[in-house]
Design a protein around this motif. Structure first.
Motif, PDB file in Angstrom:
ATOM      1  N   LEU A 179      18.431   4.760  46.710  1.00  0.00           N
ATOM      2  CA  LEU A 179      19.175   5.588  45.764  1.00  0.00           C
ATOM      3  C   LEU A 179      18.858   7.041  46.063  1.00  0.00           C
ATOM      4  O   LEU A 179      17.691   7.402  46.245  1.00  0.00           O
ATOM      5  N   GLU A 180      19.897   7.885  46.112  1.00  0.00           N
ATOM      6  CA  GLU A 180      19.682   9.306  46.368  1.00  0.00           C
ATOM      7  C   GLU A 180      20.874  10.106  45.872  1.00  0.00           C
ATOM      8  O   GLU A 180      21.946   9.556  45.624  1.00  0.00           O
ATOM      9  N   PHE A 181      20.670  11.404  45.726  1.00  0.00           N
ATOM     10  CA  PHE A 181      21.776  12.286  45.393  1.00  0.00           C
ATOM     11  C   PHE A 181      22.372  12.845  46.674  1.00  0.00           C
ATOM     12  O   PHE A 181      21.743  12.819  47.736  1.00  0.00           O
ATOM     13  N   SER A 182      23.598  13.337  46.588  1.00  0.00           N
ATOM     14  CA  SER A 182      24.304  13.820  47.782  1.00  0.00           C
ATOM     15  C   SER A 182      23.594  14.992  48.434  1.00  0.00           C
ATOM     16  O   SER A 182      23.748  15.242  49.629  1.00  0.00           O
ATOM     17  N   SER A 183      22.789  15.723  47.672  1.00  0.00           N
ATOM     18  CA  SER A 183      21.909  16.751  48.224  1.00  0.00           C
ATOM     19  C   SER A 183      20.799  16.999  47.220  1.00  0.00           C
ATOM     20  O   SER A 183      20.918  16.670  46.037  1.00  0.00           O
ATOM     21  N   GLY A 184      19.695  17.556  47.671  1.00  0.00           N
ATOM     22  CA  GLY A 184      18.585  17.846  46.783  1.00  0.00           C
ATOM     23  C   GLY A 184      17.792  16.615  46.390  1.00  0.00           C
ATOM     24  O   GLY A 184      18.072  15.501  46.841  1.00  0.00           O
ATOM     25  N   ASN A 185      16.801  16.816  45.552  1.00  0.00           N
ATOM     26  CA  ASN A 185      15.873  15.761  45.168  1.00  0.00           C
ATOM     27  C   ASN A 185      16.278  15.036  43.895  1.00  0.00           C
ATOM     28  O   ASN A 185      17.117  15.506  43.128  1.00  0.00           O
ATOM     29  N   ILE A 186      15.642  13.904  43.687  1.00  0.00           N
ATOM     30  CA  ILE A 186      15.630  13.243  42.386  1.00  0.00           C
ATOM     31  C   ILE A 186      14.481  13.880  41.611  1.00  0.00           C
ATOM     32  O   ILE A 186      13.322  13.772  42.012  1.00  0.00           O
ATOM     33  N   GLU A 187      14.785  14.566  40.539  1.00  0.00           N
ATOM     34  CA  GLU A 187      13.757  15.273  39.771  1.00  0.00           C
ATOM     35  C   GLU A 187      12.907  14.306  38.951  1.00  0.00           C
ATOM     36  O   GLU A 187      11.688  14.428  38.885  1.00  0.00           O
ATOM     37  N   SER A 188      13.564  13.347  38.304  1.00  0.00           N
ATOM     38  CA  SER A 188      12.854  12.380  37.474  1.00  0.00           C
ATOM     39  C   SER A 188      13.755  11.176  37.251  1.00  0.00           C
ATOM     40  O   SER A 188      14.953  11.216  37.530  1.00  0.00           O
ATOM     41  N   GLY A 189      13.153  10.102  36.727  1.00  0.00           N
ATOM     42  CA  GLY A 189      13.960   8.936  36.446  1.00  0.00           C
ATOM     43  C   GLY A 189      13.140   7.690  36.190  1.00  0.00           C
ATOM     44  O   GLY A 189      11.909   7.713  36.183  1.00  0.00           O
ATOM     45  N   SER A 190      13.848   6.596  35.989  1.00  0.00           N
ATOM     46  CA  SER A 190      13.209   5.297  35.802  1.00  0.00           C
ATOM     47  C   SER A 190      14.058   4.232  36.468  1.00  0.00           C
ATOM     48  O   SER A 190      15.286   4.357  36.548  1.00  0.00           O
ATOM     49  N   ILE A 191      13.402   3.189  36.957  1.00  0.00           N
ATOM     50  CA  ILE A 191      14.055   2.102  37.679  1.00  0.00           C
ATOM     51  C   ILE A 191      13.546   0.783  37.127  1.00  0.00           C
ATOM     52  O   ILE A 191      12.333   0.586  37.013  1.00  0.00           O
ATOM     53  N   GLN A 192      14.451  -0.109  36.779  1.00  0.00           N
ATOM     54  CA  GLN A 192      14.089  -1.489  36.454  1.00  0.00           C
ATOM     55  C   GLN A 192      14.964  -2.419  37.299  1.00  0.00           C
ATOM     56  O   GLN A 192      16.180  -2.256  37.334  1.00  0.00           O
TER      57      GLN A 192
END
Length: 198
Positions: A179-192
């Motif tokens: 999982l990624e964004f089209s540019s830049g970082n993932i700042e925060s999140g959660s995954i289940q």
């Protein structure tokens, strides 16, 4: 130890119980991954430790906030332990607001949103999806589900999406997801991630 058969009316489950063994049976879900992204990362990979031949179908729930505005959420899979970044993904994304359908039959990733995401409070994206045909060699892997996202100024956007490998990739057994964004970082999140019992 001999088994004791108990009639349905013979057990009162109104109390609180702590199960310490393994509950078996088909049709249930097992939580196999629960992770929090608390510092910025370029992408999030779910490895073959979690996506493998144990299950053929998985349920993914994710909430992700980008580090920058005006990006989209996308994904690729791993085949044979290597990330597949060839132009063999197809995506169709539609929104509930009556906007146009975004479709592609030949790109190097799957798309989950049409409109650009925001990165402030109340923005980002939430995803609930089902991954199917993980171990199939006669049907292509597919990822279908819904997203709810927030564009800049916290404008809410609901989308439905359907993504998957093209038919010529039907023999590819999937053993990971990025999982990624089209540019830049993932700042925060959660995954289940849940595995659906066979």
């Amino acid at each position: 130890m001999a088994l004791t058969k108990v009639q349905a009316e013979g057990v009162n489950l109104a109390d609180t119980f702590a199960f310490t063994g393994t509950v078996s049976g088909t049709g249930g879900m097992d939580l196999i991954l629960s992770a929090t992204i608390s510092s910025a990362v370029a992408n999030y990979d779910i490895s073959s430790t979690y996506i493998n031949s144990t299950y053929d179908t998985y349920k993914l729930i994710a909430t992700l906030v980008p580090a920058t505005d005006s990006v989209t959420l996308q994904s690729q899979v791993f085949v044979g332990g290597s990330r597949d970044n060839g132009t063999n993904y197809g995506s169709e994304v539609g929104t509930f607001d009556g906007g146009s359908l975004d479709t592609s039959d030949s790109q190097n990733h799957m798309d989950f949103v049409i409109y650009n995401l925001g990165s402030d409070t109340g923005e980002g994206v939430s995803l609930i999806g089902t991954l199917t045909n993980i171990n199939a060699t006669n049907l292509p892997f597919s990822f279908v589900g819904t997203t709810h996202s927030g564009a800049t100024s916290a404008v809410p956007i609901s989308a439905i999406f359907f993504n998957g490998h093209k038919m010529d990739q039907a023999s590819s057994v999937v053993n990971g997801l990025r999982l990624e964004f089209s540019s830049g970082n993932i700042e925060s999140g959660s995954i289940q991630l849940y595995g659906i019992r066979k």
